[in-house]
Design an enzyme around this catalytic site. Structure first.
Site, short mmCIF file in Angstrom:
data_model
loop_
_atom_site.label_atom_id
_atom_site.label_comp_id
_atom_site.label_asym_id
_atom_site.label_seq_id
_atom_site.Cartn_x
_atom_site.Cartn_y
_atom_site.Cartn_z
CD GLN A 149 29.68 24.84 47.27
OE1 GLN A 149 29.41 25.45 48.30
NE2 GLN A 149 30.14 25.46 46.21
CG ASP B 282 38.82 24.78 43.17
OD1 ASP B 282 38.60 24.67 44.38
OD2 ASP B 282 38.00 24.47 42.28
NE ARG C 91 30.45 21.66 43.77
CZ ARG C 91 31.02 20.65 44.41
NH1 ARG C 91 30.52 19.42 44.33
NH2 ARG C 91 32.09 20.83 45.13
N GLY C 92 33.20 21.41 41.32
CA GLY C 92 34.31 20.62 41.82
C GLY C 92 35.35 20.55 40.70
CB ALA C 93 38.97 21.33 40.68
NE ARG D 234 32.91 27.81 39.06
CZ ARG D 234 32.77 27.21 40.25
NH1 ARG D 234 32.55 25.91 40.32
NH2 ARG D 234 32.87 27.91 41.37
CG ASN E 209 39.63 24.12 48.39
OD1 ASN E 209 39.20 23.60 47.35
ND2 ASN E 209 39.17 23.78 49.58
CE LYS E 210 33.52 26.78 46.94
NZ LYS E 210 33.17 27.77 45.89
O1 MRU Z 1 32.61 26.22 43.68
P1 MRU Z 1 32.88 24.74 43.69
O2 MRU Z 1 31.81 23.98 44.38
O3 MRU Z 1 33.21 24.20 42.33
O4 MRU Z 1 34.19 24.60 44.58
C1 MRU Z 1 34.72 23.32 44.79
C2 MRU Z 1 35.90 23.32 45.69
O5 MRU Z 1 36.38 24.34 46.11
C3 MRU Z 1 36.53 22.00 45.95
O6 MRU Z 1 37.12 21.97 47.21
C4 MRU Z 1 37.61 21.71 44.89
O7 MRU Z 1 37.12 21.95 43.61
C5 MRU Z 1 38.11 20.33 44.97
S1 MRU Z 1 36.88 19.16 44.45
C6 MRU Z 1 37.59 17.63 44.50
#
Ligand code: MRU
Length: 340
Positions: A196, A237, A55-57, A93, A247-248
């Site tokens: 996270q 994201d 996970r993470g963009a 996603r 973002n999250k």
């Molecule tokens: O649902 P996730 O854990 O994939 O969400 C991740 C985030 O929101 C991060 O802040 C974003 O992807 C940036 S990661 C460098």
């Protein structure tokens, strides 16, 4: 006392591609267990992205690029079957644009060659990964230079090596700031419902021997009112052309609270997270996940009778609340105008 050298390479990466197999560190199991999964089908890669193994963009973009390589090896010269696999990867996603950005690069690579060449596609996927390492390094230098000595930082979700190809986006900036002696206090938001922050960011900071405190999201206003936070630093994201930031979930609340208490709000993301075709945040698709994630996070395996939940996993922070956006190209200040 000598200042520790800035870290420019991660001491580990959650993504490895060896002999046609994608190895992913299963982030659902951290910090309790370090378990690696070995994936050699597109179905497995798609599921791993949807289920948050990776996970993470930026990290899901890199994983999808290697998924495209796995598909090319399987389909030989059948480019239409390969394209269908890429569409499945794209759907795994919806919010982070890095995923579609990476598969678009893989498509362009195949189009330029005029055929499916798995070796060339693997080389392209490795370039995507390497570019992210370099972008992380450039952002860490540019972003950390903005912190005044003695700064306190609040971050959200996980944006470190686990979420990227390199040392991270926001977390890379924060760690560089700490190593440069500018950051004195780090607060990591717990980040419900997947934790996270308290599982992954805490795991990364602890590995690096960097002191921090985890806070629950509800503590953000009290924390900022106490004057211990000068900067809120998050990843993204998808960043719209006007600077609105997806973002999250919970990020927008932090930006509102930061503005109220006079803390600044910095977004750190590679250019692959900028979507110049998205005029504003209004058009960004926000992923909705299973409400069961919310009661499971509270330790309840089954849905309690009569319970319901709403589980959007991202939100959009209006550009007006964002003091700066750091990419590998430098520090962007408002008004933001990202062009294609
Ligand atoms: O649902 P996730 O854990 O994939 O969400 C991740 C985030 O929101 C991060 O802040 C974003 O992807 C940036 S990661 C460098």
């Amino acid at each position: 006392m000598s200042t520790p050298a800035p870290q420019t390479h991660p001491d580990f990466s959650p993504i490895r591609f060896e002999d046609g197999v994608l190895h992913l560190l299963d982030q659902r199991r951290l910090p309790a267990d370090e378990v690696w999964l070995e994936l050699d089908t597109v179905d497995q890669v798609t599921r791993a992205i949807t289920d948050l193994v990776v996970r993470g963009a930026p990290a899901i973009g890199i994983a999808a690029a290697f998924g495209a390589v796995i598909s090319a090896r399987r389909h030989g010269s059948d480019i239409s079957a390969w394209r269908q696999d890429l569409e499945r990867l794209d759907r795994s996603r919806p919010t982070a644009v890095n995923l579609a950005w990476a598969t678009a690069r893989m498509r362009r690579c195949a189009e330029t060659l005029g055929r499916l060449d798995a070796d060339a596609l693997e080389a392209e996927a490795r370039v995507i990964h390497a570019e992210d390492v370099a972008a992380n390094k450039a952002m860490a230098a540019a972003g950390s230079a903005l912190f005044e000595p003695g700064s306190g930082i609040l971050t959200h979700c996980n944006t470190g090596a686990l979420a990227t190809g390199g040392i991270g986006t926001a977390l890379g900036v924060i760690m560089a700031g700490y190593r440069a002696g500018r950051v004195e206090r780090i607060f990591a938001d717990e980040t419900r419902p997947w934790l996270q922050g308290s599982r992954l960011t805490a795991w990364e900071l602890a590995r690096q021997g960097i002191p921090f405190q985890v806070v629950v999201e509800g503590a953000a206003a009290a924390l900022m009112a106490s004057g211990r936070v000068q900067w809120v630093v998050t990843g993204a994201d998808r960043i719209a052309a006007n600077g609105d930031v997806a973002n999250k979930i919970g990020t927008c609340s932090l930006a509102i609270i930061a503005r109220h208490y006079g803390a600044r709000f910095m977004v750190v993301a590679p250019a692959s997270t900028v979507d110049p075709h998205m005029a504003s945040g209004e058009g960004i698709v926000i992923e909705q996940r299973d409400p069961a994630e919310i009661w499971r996070a509270a330790g309840l395996e089954l849905q309690p009778d009569g319970f319901d939940a709403w589980n959007p996993v991202f939100d959009v922070t209006p550009a007006a609340l964002v003091n700066c956006i750091v990419t590998e190209h430098g520090v962007h200040q408002p008004p933001y105008r990202f062009a294609g």
